[in-house]
Design a protein around this motif. Structure first.
Motif, short mmCIF file in Angstrom:
data_model
loop_
_atom_site.label_atom_id
_atom_site.label_comp_id
_atom_site.label_asym_id
_atom_site.label_seq_id
_atom_site.Cartn_x
_atom_site.Cartn_y
_atom_site.Cartn_z
N HIS A 157 0.83 -1.21 0.00
CA HIS A 157 0.00 0.00 0.00
C HIS A 157 0.86 1.26 0.00
O HIS A 157 0.50 2.26 -0.64
CB HIS A 157 -0.92 -0.01 1.21
CG HIS A 157 -2.08 -0.95 1.08
ND1 HIS A 157 -2.84 -1.06 -0.06
CD2 HIS A 157 -2.63 -1.82 1.96
CE1 HIS A 157 -3.79 -1.96 0.11
NE2 HIS A 157 -3.68 -2.44 1.34
N ILE A 158 1.96 1.23 0.73
CA ILE A 158 2.85 2.39 0.74
C ILE A 158 3.38 2.65 -0.67
O ILE A 158 3.40 3.78 -1.15
CB ILE A 158 4.00 2.19 1.74
CG1 ILE A 158 3.46 2.19 3.18
CG2 ILE A 158 5.06 3.29 1.58
CD1 ILE A 158 4.49 1.80 4.22
N ARG A 159 3.80 1.59 -1.34
CA ARG A 159 4.32 1.74 -2.71
C ARG A 159 3.23 2.27 -3.64
O ARG A 159 3.49 3.11 -4.51
CB ARG A 159 4.86 0.40 -3.21
CG ARG A 159 6.16 -0.02 -2.56
CD ARG A 159 6.84 -1.16 -3.32
NE ARG A 159 8.14 -1.45 -2.74
CZ ARG A 159 8.37 -2.36 -1.80
NH1 ARG A 159 7.36 -3.08 -1.33
NH2 ARG A 159 9.59 -2.55 -1.32
N GLN A 160 2.01 1.78 -3.45
CA GLN A 160 0.92 2.24 -4.30
C GLN A 160 0.65 3.72 -4.06
O GLN A 160 0.43 4.49 -5.01
CB GLN A 160 -0.35 1.44 -4.02
CG GLN A 160 -1.53 1.88 -4.89
CD GLN A 160 -2.81 1.11 -4.57
OE1 GLN A 160 -2.77 0.03 -4.01
NE2 GLN A 160 -3.94 1.69 -4.93
N ALA A 161 0.65 4.14 -2.78
CA ALA A 161 0.40 5.54 -2.46
C ALA A 161 1.45 6.45 -3.10
O ALA A 161 1.13 7.51 -3.65
CB ALA A 161 0.40 5.74 -0.94
N VAL A 162 2.71 6.03 -3.04
CA VAL A 162 3.78 6.83 -3.62
C VAL A 162 3.68 6.87 -5.14
O VAL A 162 3.87 7.91 -5.78
CB VAL A 162 5.16 6.30 -3.17
CG1 VAL A 162 6.29 7.00 -3.91
CG2 VAL A 162 5.32 6.50 -1.66
N ALA A 163 3.34 5.76 -5.74
CA ALA A 163 3.18 5.71 -7.20
C ALA A 163 2.02 6.59 -7.66
O ALA A 163 2.10 7.26 -8.70
CB ALA A 163 2.96 4.27 -7.66
N ASP A 164 0.94 6.63 -6.87
CA ASP A 164 -0.25 7.38 -7.28
C ASP A 164 -0.12 8.88 -7.06
O ASP A 164 -0.55 9.67 -7.90
CB ASP A 164 -1.47 6.87 -6.50
CG ASP A 164 -1.91 5.49 -6.93
OD1 ASP A 164 -1.42 5.03 -7.98
OD2 ASP A 164 -2.73 4.88 -6.21
N GLN A 165 0.45 9.28 -5.90
CA GLN A 165 0.38 10.70 -5.52
C GLN A 165 1.71 11.33 -5.10
O GLN A 165 1.75 12.52 -4.83
CB GLN A 165 -0.62 10.87 -4.36
CG GLN A 165 -2.05 10.50 -4.72
CD GLN A 165 -2.73 11.54 -5.57
OE1 GLN A 165 -2.28 12.68 -5.63
NE2 GLN A 165 -3.80 11.16 -6.25
N LYS A 166 2.77 10.55 -4.98
CA LYS A 166 4.07 11.07 -4.55
C LYS A 166 3.95 11.90 -3.25
O LYS A 166 4.37 13.05 -3.19
CB LYS A 166 4.72 11.91 -5.66
CG LYS A 166 5.04 11.11 -6.92
CD LYS A 166 5.70 11.98 -7.96
CE LYS A 166 6.15 11.15 -9.17
NZ LYS A 166 5.03 10.40 -9.80
#
Length: 273
Positions: free
Chosen positions: A17-26
């Motif tokens: 989820h952390i990786r997804q959050a960073v990929a989506d919104q930085k």
């Protein structure tokens, strides 16, 4: 996020989820819920407890913060005191973009309640309360105070954070199906409105199959007491843009901090601790 009974799966889910959050919104900061590596329950805490920072879970948080160059507010995990293995805490860690542990908060106020016809829970059966206030700064410009779940009910604690210059309070938390509908949003908006700062809470997703069923609805509230965004009860990542100038604008328009009668009353931190 959903939290199951397998610690390794829970940690991997959090990292995903952390990786997804960073990929989506930085984002600059990513935060996890209370008890994200363990089911929430007194019978689980000893089994899932780890030392901090040497345990598996916190090592993974350190690595992901460094890998993605973000601040990570690592929800909470059961912590075993390395100096006394019988001592357990409910602990939140904060990691810098360098992977450094920059803050550690042990839940001060233990969740001991007995609501007739509702929920009964007693953290103090197995946990010890912390005794330190915990803050960290984003690039030396934005100061954040950390509490955990039940800590949000104690206005004095939040007031001390405000007196210490905090711009935001973050509470990993897991309210339940009794207290959640009544007090979850109410307490966040009250703290935000009274202290004129941002408040964010991060909850596990609701799972009706567990003994302790979380209310969910992770949320961010602004200094006006307005809900910026809220999650539903299911698994979800929510994002909020924080206006670092809004606190001072609100405080200038309604200057309650300057109007408090500190000649008559004041909230003070006991320096003995």
């Amino acid at each position: 996020m959903k939290v199951g009974s397998d610690k390794l799966e829970n940690v991997e889910r959090a990292l995903s989820h952390i990786r997804q959050a960073v990929a989506d919104q930085k984002p600059t900061v990513v935060a996890l819920p209370e008890c994200f590596n363990s089911p929430y329950g007194t019978k689980y805490f000893a089994e899932y407890a780890e030392s901090i920072p040497g345990g598996y879970t916190t090592m993974q948080l350190s690595q992901i913060a460094k890998e993605l160059n973000i601040y990570v507010v690592g929800g909470t995990i059961p912590e075993r005191d390395p100096n006394d293995v019988k001592m357990l805490y409910n602990t939140c860690t904060v990691w810098s973009p360098c992977g450094e542990l920059i803050a550690k908060h042990r839940k001060m106020h233990l969740f001991d309640i007995d609501v007739k016809g509702g929920v009964r829970f007693k953290e103090s059966d197995v946990l010890t309360g912390g005794s330190e206030f915990t803050t960290f700064q984003l690039d030396n410009t934005f100061k954040i105070g950390v509490g955990i779940c039940y800590d949000i009910r104690f206005e004095e604690m939040a007031r001390i954070y405000r007196n210490n210059g905090c711009d935001m309070l973050i509470y990993p938390a897991a309210f339940n199906m009794t207290t959640g509908p009544l007090h979850w949003e109410l307490l966040q908006r009250a703290r935000a409105n009274d202290l004129q700062l941002y408040v964010a809470t991060i909850s596990p997703a609701r799972d009706p199959n567990f003994e302790y069923v979380a209310w969910g609805h992770s949320m961010v509230v602004d200094p006006w007491g307005k809900v910026v965004i809220t999650a539903k009860e299911s698994e979800e990542i929510i994002y909020a843009d924080i206006d670092m100038t809004l606190n001072e604008k609100v405080r200038a328009q309604i200057p309650v901090s300057k109007q408090r009668r500190i000649d008559l009353y004041e909230t003070l931190y006991d320096q003995r601790y």
